[in-house]
Design an enzyme around this catalytic site. Sequence first.
Site, PDB file in Angstrom:
ATOM      1  N   ASP A 124     -13.724  -1.632   2.919  1.00 24.64           N
ATOM      2  CA  ASP A 124     -12.832  -1.693   4.081  1.00 24.64           C
ATOM      3  C   ASP A 124     -13.605  -1.104   5.262  1.00 24.64           C
ATOM      4  O   ASP A 124     -14.252  -1.836   6.040  1.00 24.64           O
ATOM      5  CB  ASP A 124     -11.540  -0.913   3.746  1.00 24.64           C
ATOM      6  CG  ASP A 124     -10.576  -0.722   4.919  1.00 24.64           C
ATOM      7  OD1 ASP A 124     -10.916  -1.064   6.058  1.00 24.64           O
ATOM      8  OD2 ASP A 124      -9.463  -0.206   4.693  1.00 24.64           O
TER       9      ASP A 124
ATOM     10  N   ASP B 107      -7.138   2.976  -3.256  1.00 21.31           N
ATOM     11  CA  ASP B 107      -7.883   3.043  -1.992  1.00 21.31           C
ATOM     12  C   ASP B 107      -8.164   4.517  -1.698  1.00 21.31           C
ATOM     13  O   ASP B 107      -7.231   5.312  -1.561  1.00 21.31           O
ATOM     14  CB  ASP B 107      -7.057   2.424  -0.859  1.00 21.31           C
ATOM     15  CG  ASP B 107      -7.812   2.349   0.468  1.00 21.31           C
ATOM     16  OD1 ASP B 107      -8.979   2.788   0.522  1.00 21.31           O
ATOM     17  OD2 ASP B 107      -7.219   1.859   1.455  1.00 21.31           O
TER      18      ASP B 107
ATOM     19  N   SER C 227       0.870  -1.167   0.000  1.00 20.68           N
ATOM     20  CA  SER C 227       0.000   0.000   0.000  1.00 20.68           C
ATOM     21  C   SER C 227       0.911   1.221   0.000  1.00 20.68           C
ATOM     22  O   SER C 227       1.687   1.406   0.927  1.00 20.68           O
ATOM     23  CB  SER C 227      -0.881  -0.021   1.247  1.00 20.68           C
ATOM     24  OG  SER C 227      -1.657   1.154   1.332  1.00 20.68           O
TER      25      SER C 227
ATOM     26  N   LYS D 266      -2.911   5.020  -2.703  1.00 17.24           N
ATOM     27  CA  LYS D 266      -3.941   5.837  -2.065  1.00 17.24           C
ATOM     28  C   LYS D 266      -4.328   6.951  -3.026  1.00 17.24           C
ATOM     29  O   LYS D 266      -3.459   7.522  -3.691  1.00 17.24           O
ATOM     30  CB  LYS D 266      -3.391   6.441  -0.768  1.00 17.24           C
ATOM     31  CG  LYS D 266      -3.075   5.410   0.289  1.00 17.24           C
ATOM     32  CD  LYS D 266      -4.341   4.782   0.835  1.00 17.24           C
ATOM     33  CE  LYS D 266      -4.056   3.923   2.051  1.00 17.24           C
ATOM     34  NZ  LYS D 266      -5.282   3.353   2.619  1.00 17.24           N
TER      35      LYS D 266
ATOM     36  N   LYS E 266      -9.823  -6.677   8.304  1.00 20.17           N
ATOM     37  CA  LYS E 266      -8.801  -6.218   9.247  1.00 20.17           C
ATOM     38  C   LYS E 266      -9.200  -6.700  10.632  1.00 20.17           C
ATOM     39  O   LYS E 266     -10.341  -6.476  11.058  1.00 20.17           O
ATOM     40  CB  LYS E 266      -8.703  -4.688   9.254  1.00 20.17           C
ATOM     41  CG  LYS E 266      -8.100  -4.094   7.989  1.00 20.17           C
ATOM     42  CD  LYS E 266      -8.051  -2.584   8.051  1.00 20.17           C
ATOM     43  CE  LYS E 266      -7.408  -2.014   6.799  1.00 20.17           C
ATOM     44  NZ  LYS E 266      -7.576  -0.542   6.699  1.00 20.17           N
TER      45      LYS E 266
ATOM     46  N   GLY F  48      -4.049  -3.777   6.124  1.00 19.89           N
ATOM     47  CA  GLY F  48      -2.994  -3.431   7.084  1.00 19.89           C
ATOM     48  C   GLY F  48      -3.299  -2.106   7.743  1.00 19.89           C
ATOM     49  O   GLY F  48      -4.051  -1.291   7.209  1.00 19.89           O
TER      50      GLY F  48
ATOM     51  N   LYS G 249      -1.102  -1.199  -4.527  1.00 17.21           N
ATOM     52  CA  LYS G 249      -2.263  -0.353  -4.187  1.00 17.21           C
ATOM     53  C   LYS G 249      -1.739   1.047  -3.942  1.00 17.21           C
ATOM     54  O   LYS G 249      -0.741   1.223  -3.244  1.00 17.21           O
ATOM     55  CB  LYS G 249      -2.940  -0.929  -2.947  1.00 17.21           C
ATOM     56  CG  LYS G 249      -3.687   0.050  -2.052  1.00 17.21           C
ATOM     57  CD  LYS G 249      -4.478  -0.711  -0.991  1.00 17.21           C
ATOM     58  CE  LYS G 249      -4.657   0.109   0.282  1.00 17.21           C
ATOM     59  NZ  LYS G 249      -5.374  -0.638   1.328  1.00 17.21           N
TER      60      LYS G 249
ATOM     61  N   GLU H 261     -11.053   0.546  -3.592  1.00 15.14           N
ATOM     62  CA  GLU H 261     -11.348   0.282  -2.183  1.00 15.14           C
ATOM     63  C   GLU H 261     -12.001   1.506  -1.541  1.00 15.14           C
ATOM     64  O   GLU H 261     -11.495   2.623  -1.650  1.00 15.14           O
ATOM     65  CB  GLU H 261     -10.028  -0.071  -1.479  1.00 15.14           C
ATOM     66  CG  GLU H 261     -10.179  -0.452  -0.019  1.00 15.14           C
ATOM     67  CD  GLU H 261      -8.831  -0.849   0.615  1.00 15.14           C
ATOM     68  OE1 GLU H 261      -7.852  -1.042  -0.123  1.00 15.14           O
ATOM     69  OE2 GLU H 261      -8.774  -0.937   1.852  1.00 15.14           O
TER      70      GLU H 261
HETATM   71  O1  OSB Z   1      -7.221   1.942   4.437  1.00 15.44           O
HETATM   72  O2  OSB Z   1      -6.024   0.231   4.267  1.00 15.44           O
HETATM   73  C1  OSB Z   1      -6.205   1.357   4.748  1.00 15.44           C
HETATM   74  C2  OSB Z   1      -3.171   2.428   6.804  1.00 15.44           C
HETATM   75  C3  OSB Z   1      -3.780   3.098   7.828  1.00 15.44           C
HETATM   76  C4  OSB Z   1      -5.150   3.224   7.840  1.00 15.44           C
HETATM   77  C5  OSB Z   1      -5.903   2.683   6.799  1.00 15.44           C
HETATM   78  C6  OSB Z   1      -5.297   1.993   5.767  1.00 15.44           C
HETATM   79  C7  OSB Z   1      -3.905   1.891   5.763  1.00 15.44           C
HETATM   80  C8  OSB Z   1      -3.151   1.259   4.693  1.00 15.44           C
HETATM   81  C9  OSB Z   1      -1.772   0.773   5.050  1.00 15.44           C
HETATM   82  O3  OSB Z   1      -3.512   1.189   3.548  1.00 15.44           O
HETATM   83  C10 OSB Z   1      -1.609  -0.684   4.881  1.00 15.44           C
HETATM   84  C11 OSB Z   1      -0.317  -1.146   5.487  1.00 15.44           C
HETATM   85  O4  OSB Z   1      -0.289  -1.470   6.689  1.00 15.44           O
HETATM   86  O5  OSB Z   1       0.673  -1.161   4.762  1.00 15.44           O
HETATM   87 MG    MG Z   2      -8.364   0.761   3.100  1.00 16.55          MG
END
Ligand code: OSB
Ligand code: MG
Length: 367
Positions: free
Chosen positions: A237, A188, A135, A163, A261, A289, A161, A212
């Site tokens: 999510d 995401d 991510s 953001k 999660k 994560g 992925k 996402e």
């Molecule tokens: O939306 O998946 C998410 C990190 C913090 C809060 C929300 C998210 C995330 C990530 C990081 O996408 C995923 C990771 O731990 O690498």
């Molecule tokens: Mg997410």
Amino acid sequence: MRIRKITLREIHLRLLAPFETSFGKSELRRILLLDADVDGIPGWGESTAGETPFYSYETVETAWLILRDYLWPIVRGREIASAADVWEMLAPVRGHNMAKAALETAVWDAEARRKNVPLAKLLGGTREEIPCGVSIGIQPSIAVLTAKVEEALAAGYQRIKIKIKPGYDEEPVRALRERFPRVRLMVDANSAYRLEDAPLKRLDAFHLMMIEQPLGWDDIYSHARLQRQLETPICLDECIHDVEHARAAIETGACRIINIKLGRVGGHMPARQIHDLCRAKSVPVWCGGMLESGIGRAHNIAMSSLENFSLPGDVAASARYWAEDIIQPEVEVTRQGTIRIPTAPGIGYEPRVDRIESLTQRREVLE
Ligand code: OSB
Ligand code: MG
């Protein structure tokens, strides 16, 4: 078994690089760890509550309070037949799943250690290794983003992925698609869009694996309306807090994939319920994560050994996050972009207690 004692700890761990999403930037992680003494056997859990209530309403502060004042009094002194029962015991407390997960997952670790089996096996996992993705947070420029993607692919990660947020969506996606036409790519949005926002429909042109959580964190209905207008699968999510949310989302057509999660759903038992429902409905799942330390990461790996975790998750190597993790060995990713499920008992990695002590900012022992 009985939980004799739990210790709540807040540790501070600095990320190697700031992680930016549509809801904010994280640099110094404040992490609530819980270790339980279950008839003399230790079990470790991590609350994935953040520093701020911008991903979910929970924070380190709320999780601490709920654990101390409401969850610990429920389990204190009670005979517990199996870690599988803890989730039901905690049900009188509504929500606060990240607080619950810290406790519930610690009891699973202890039970697996007591039975001398890897947690993955105790949970019913069948995989020997799990497929991994990365991510990648919002970057200052497309050039920096492209370099990060290149690096992750060179390391073997199986999917990328990124953001996105309004104003940073179509352009980075187009740039990556041109540069990496065949890579498994997804985005995401962390609830940054509204149903009528046009960029979401334009993303259909880029053959993404999924989008996402584009819309409201608690709005399954609008996702169902959006999914009818999109070719690209929606993955939920933030919206999925329990098995009934998953059922509602699947039956209304609000998503075709679910991100599970442990913190968001409250632990291994509810995670498995969602996993099983999704499998029965032919909806693939993957493990999300939350920038976890090694303890939470180890639990994610054990959970991901379940059969229907068929898509690469956001569980990556310790070295992507930390200069030094708090477990031994650290989590490593193979050249094929997989993590091998550890075979040692419990979570399968040893918490480095001395290092955890030195990172501890506050502690509370409950007996
Ligand atoms: O939306 O998946 C998410 C990190 C913090 C809060 C929300 C998210 C995330 C990530 C990081 O996408 C995923 C990771 O731990 O690498
Ligand atoms: Mg997410």
